[in-house]
Design an enzyme around this catalytic site. Sequence first.
Site, short mmCIF file in Angstrom:
data_model
loop_
_atom_site.label_atom_id
_atom_site.label_comp_id
_atom_site.label_asym_id
_atom_site.label_seq_id
_atom_site.Cartn_x
_atom_site.Cartn_y
_atom_site.Cartn_z
N VAL A 51 0.86 -1.18 0.00
CA VAL A 51 0.00 0.00 0.00
C VAL A 51 0.89 1.22 0.00
CG1 VAL A 51 -1.88 1.18 1.17
CG2 VAL A 51 -1.68 -1.29 1.35
N SER A 52 0.81 2.03 -1.04
CA SER A 52 1.76 3.12 -1.20
C SER A 52 1.25 4.47 -0.74
CB SER A 52 2.21 3.24 -2.67
OG SER A 52 1.09 3.46 -3.50
N THR A 53 -0.08 4.64 -0.64
CA THR A 53 -0.62 5.95 -0.28
C THR A 53 -1.67 5.82 0.82
OG1 THR A 53 -2.44 5.83 -1.88
CG2 THR A 53 -0.34 6.72 -2.67
N GLN A 95 -4.90 4.57 -0.61
CA GLN A 95 -4.91 3.13 -0.79
C GLN A 95 -5.05 2.42 0.55
OE1 GLN A 95 -1.28 2.30 -2.92
NE2 GLN A 95 -2.33 2.22 -4.88
#
Length: 208
Positions: A13-15, A18
């Site tokens: 999960v990058s953000t 997200q």
Amino acid sequence: MKTRPKIYNYARVSTTKQLQGVGLETQQQRSVLEELSEEYNLPIDDENFVDHGLSAYHGKHKEGALGLVLSRIETGEIPAGSILVVFSLDRLSRETVNVAMEQLLSIINRGVRVYTHIDDKMFDAKSQNLTADLIVSLITMQRANEESETKSKRIVAAAKLALKRWHETGQPQGALGRTPFWIEQNTNTLNINAEGVKKAIEMRIAGY
């Protein structure tokens, strides 16, 4: 005692956005894990491997949960016959194609299959369709890398422009990030919280 093959789950999960939506994806992925478990008669490993906010474009996620997965595959702790489940190939890597492909091959060449449930594809070194699957994966990896590179360039360009405007106007710029809570946004001056922050820093330096 030989380790029994299992089904392993990895997510990245990058953000923050997200992260807020990861619950639904995890639920969807759980049903996929259960279907694979029944189809291949393999137990689901209890541990969920998740990387939060670690870039797959710069390979930082290999310092986190993915690095742990890769290490366990290399040592055999995650044995041949296991299945590594990811949402899509870009969860594993957004690096350049040669690096991303080398990583994928290093996994499947050790007998661990990679399943991407976005497109219901199983990457298996023993598959008769391996050549075709790898060609598709090359295209996917190239697109993921190009998307990340474009995004990176846009972020840098926006930050440079915001910095220029900040120097010209003295006004806060959203592209430069959130203003720290000890700075008054409208005036760019220290506010009432600053003294507390200073005290906390002094205490930390003093060993507290």
